[in-house]
Design a protein around this motif. Structure first.
Motif, PDB file in Angstrom:
ATOM      1  N   GLU A   1      16.954  19.313 -51.269  1.00  0.00           N
ATOM      2  CA  GLU A   1      15.736  20.078 -50.970  1.00  0.00           C
ATOM      3  C   GLU A   1      15.637  20.335 -49.463  1.00  0.00           C
ATOM      4  OE1 GLU A   1      13.283  21.876 -51.350  1.00  0.00           O
ATOM      5  OE2 GLU A   1      13.039  22.065 -53.499  1.00  0.00           O
ATOM      6  N   GLU A   2      14.792  21.274 -49.116  1.00  0.00           N
ATOM      7  CA  GLU A   2      14.446  21.539 -47.729  1.00  0.00           C
ATOM      8  C   GLU A   2      13.410  20.487 -47.291  1.00  0.00           C
ATOM      9  OE1 GLU A   2      13.466  25.781 -45.840  1.00  0.00           O
ATOM     10  OE2 GLU A   2      11.871  25.041 -47.151  1.00  0.00           O
ATOM     11  N   MET A   3      13.552  19.980 -46.080  1.00  0.00           N
ATOM     12  CA  MET A   3      12.623  18.961 -45.585  1.00  0.00           C
ATOM     13  C   MET A   3      11.449  19.623 -44.860  1.00  0.00           C
ATOM     14  SD  MET A   3      11.269  17.216 -42.843  1.00  0.00           S
ATOM     15  CE  MET A   3      12.290  17.552 -41.416  1.00  0.00           C
TER      16      MET A   3
ATOM     17  N   GLY B   1      10.667  23.290 -53.985  1.00  0.00           N
ATOM     18  CA  GLY B   1      10.918  24.596 -54.588  1.00  0.00           C
ATOM     19  C   GLY B   1      11.604  25.587 -53.682  1.00  0.00           C
ATOM     20  N   HIS B   2      12.424  25.084 -52.714  1.00  0.00           N
ATOM     21  CA  HIS B   2      13.182  26.019 -51.879  1.00  0.00           C
ATOM     22  C   HIS B   2      14.191  26.767 -52.754  1.00  0.00           C
ATOM     23  CE1 HIS B   2      14.746  27.707 -48.232  1.00  0.00           C
ATOM     24  NE2 HIS B   2      15.974  27.325 -48.549  1.00  0.00           N
ATOM     25  N   GLU B   3      14.335  28.067 -52.509  1.00  0.00           N
ATOM     26  CA  GLU B   3      15.082  28.919 -53.435  1.00  0.00           C
ATOM     27  C   GLU B   3      16.587  28.669 -53.466  1.00  0.00           C
ATOM     28  OE1 GLU B   3      13.430  29.822 -50.754  1.00  0.00           O
ATOM     29  OE2 GLU B   3      14.243  31.597 -49.764  1.00  0.00           O
ATOM     30  N   ALA B   4      17.127  27.982 -52.461  1.00  0.00           N
ATOM     31  CA  ALA B   4      18.575  27.721 -52.467  1.00  0.00           C
ATOM     32  C   ALA B   4      18.932  26.459 -53.244  1.00  0.00           C
ATOM     33  CB  ALA B   4      19.089  27.606 -51.025  1.00  0.00           C
TER      34      ALA B   4
ATOM     35  N   LEU C   1       3.370  27.017 -55.149  1.00  0.00           N
ATOM     36  CA  LEU C   1       4.629  26.292 -54.992  1.00  0.00           C
ATOM     37  C   LEU C   1       5.239  26.545 -53.619  1.00  0.00           C
ATOM     38  CD1 LEU C   1       6.033  27.349 -58.483  1.00  0.00           C
ATOM     39  CD2 LEU C   1       4.921  25.180 -57.903  1.00  0.00           C
ATOM     40  N   HIS C   2       5.750  25.472 -53.023  1.00  0.00           N
ATOM     41  CA  HIS C   2       6.580  25.528 -51.825  1.00  0.00           C
ATOM     42  C   HIS C   2       5.956  26.421 -50.740  1.00  0.00           C
ATOM     43  CE1 HIS C   2      10.172  24.706 -49.637  1.00  0.00           C
ATOM     44  NE2 HIS C   2      10.533  25.967 -49.557  1.00  0.00           N
ATOM     45  N   SER C   3       6.673  27.441 -50.252  1.00  0.00           N
ATOM     46  CA  SER C   3       6.169  28.236 -49.130  1.00  0.00           C
ATOM     47  C   SER C   3       5.022  29.155 -49.502  1.00  0.00           C
ATOM     48  CB  SER C   3       7.289  29.066 -48.518  1.00  0.00           C
ATOM     49  OG  SER C   3       8.145  28.217 -47.787  1.00  0.00           O
ATOM     50  N   GLY C   4       4.639  29.144 -50.759  1.00  0.00           N
ATOM     51  CA  GLY C   4       3.392  29.803 -51.140  1.00  0.00           C
ATOM     52  C   GLY C   4       2.207  29.195 -50.409  1.00  0.00           C
TER      53      GLY C   4
ATOM     54  N   SER D   1       6.206  32.086 -53.403  1.00  0.00           N
ATOM     55  CA  SER D   1       6.543  33.093 -52.391  1.00  0.00           C
ATOM     56  C   SER D   1       7.152  32.376 -51.200  1.00  0.00           C
ATOM     57  CB  SER D   1       5.295  33.881 -51.971  1.00  0.00           C
ATOM     58  OG  SER D   1       4.296  33.023 -51.453  1.00  0.00           O
ATOM     59  N   HIS D   2       7.935  33.112 -50.421  1.00  0.00           N
ATOM     60  CA  HIS D   2       8.563  32.463 -49.272  1.00  0.00           C
ATOM     61  C   HIS D   2       8.610  33.398 -48.067  1.00  0.00           C
ATOM     62  CE1 HIS D   2      11.844  29.402 -47.856  1.00  0.00           C
ATOM     63  NE2 HIS D   2      10.813  29.482 -47.062  1.00  0.00           N
ATOM     64  N   GLY D   3       9.537  34.354 -48.098  1.00  0.00           N
ATOM     65  CA  GLY D   3       9.762  35.135 -46.892  1.00  0.00           C
ATOM     66  C   GLY D   3       8.897  36.367 -46.741  1.00  0.00           C
TER      67      GLY D   3
END
Ligand code: ZN
Length: 265
Positions: A166-168, A212-215, A113-116, A84-86
């Motif tokens: 990747e996003e930092m 795992g950033h979506e872009a 994962l990531h922003s989860g 999940s992210h936004g």
């Protein structure tokens, strides 16, 4: 057979948060190049490929019935994989509570994962804000370093591998000290962060993986797919059988010698 369920925000809907929405709209073309049918499909395909006959993998999303987390969905899930992210705030408290209870009380595995990391279930399980102080969008590379080479989740993974884009994020990230730290990451600017962390909560096992950033095409990368499959295997804790205490033990008090009597019966 491990029943894994991949839960995600569908990428067709953007965040309601103005800053995140602007970012996601700017990155929209790349998001849909890498994940035209949603990020959950690519994560699912990777697990199907890696687990083979060991696993049965399904998908569900925030926009499905009961936000994709109906009791019957969770009851049929041994390991829940979460991206999940936004839209973390859109998850209902009830759905988050169901996930937390399945982890703690039933031993359902959880791979976040990531922003989860900022999702309600993960924050409840950690008991901290789970926020990072600094992050950077752009085309950083991320070098993922294995710091626990004997751990089940790093099996088959090189001492270091690079995710090209990747996003930092960097430390400090407000999570508890992990029970096992499996990976750390470094970025183009020299920043570092803990990127593969294991936790145990109640009867359940939890693995957090930062990339795992979506872009970016992260979930297409072979090393990432291998790590996620290893994590699903590690987080899988089949119910003990026979349930020789709980089934016959009506009271919660333990009289002197109760476990010996139970064992003899
Ligand atoms: Zn991101």
């Amino acid at each position: 057979m491990i029943r894994a369920t991949v839960w995600a925000e569908p990428l067709g809907q953007m965040s309601a948060h103005p800053a995140l929405r602007a970012l996601q709209e700017a990155e929209r073309a790349r998001i849909f190049t890498h994940y035209p049918e949603g990020i959950h499909r690519v994560i699912c395909d990777g697990l199907v490929h890696e687990l083979g006959a060991e696993g049965s993998v399904s998908t569900t999303t925030l926009d499905d019935c009961e936000q994709g987390l109906a009791p019957e969905v969770l009851a049929a899930t041994d390991v829940l994989v979460w991206w999940s992210h936004g839209r973390n705030d859109e998850l209902s408290d009830e759905a988050a509570e169901r996930v937390v209870r399945c982890v703690r009380e039933r031993g359902m595995g959880l791979i976040v994962l990531h922003s989860g990391i900022e999702s309600k279930p993960f924050r409840q399980l950690m008991g901290t804000s789970c926020q990072t102080e600094r992050w950077r969008h752009g085309d950083d590379y991320e070098a993922v370093w294995t710091v626990a080479p004997s751990h089940a989740i790093s099996e088959g993974i090189a001492p270091v591998f690079v995710i090209p884009h990747e996003e930092m994020w960097c430390e400090f990230i407000d999570i508890p000290v992990p029970d096992d730290l499996v990976f750390i990451s470094s970025f183009a600017g020299g920043e570092i962060c803990r990127s593969g962390c294991c936790f145990r909560r109640g009867k359940g096992r939890i693995f957090y993986f930062r990339p795992g950033h979506e872009a970016h095409a992260t979930f297409h990368q072979a090393e990432v797919r291998r790590i996620l499959a290893n994590a699903v295997r590690w987080a899988y804790t089949p119910a003990p059988s026979p349930a020789h205490f709980a089934d016959r033990w009506e009271g919660k008090q333990g009289s002197l010698g109760w476990f010996q009597r139970e064992a003899i019966d």
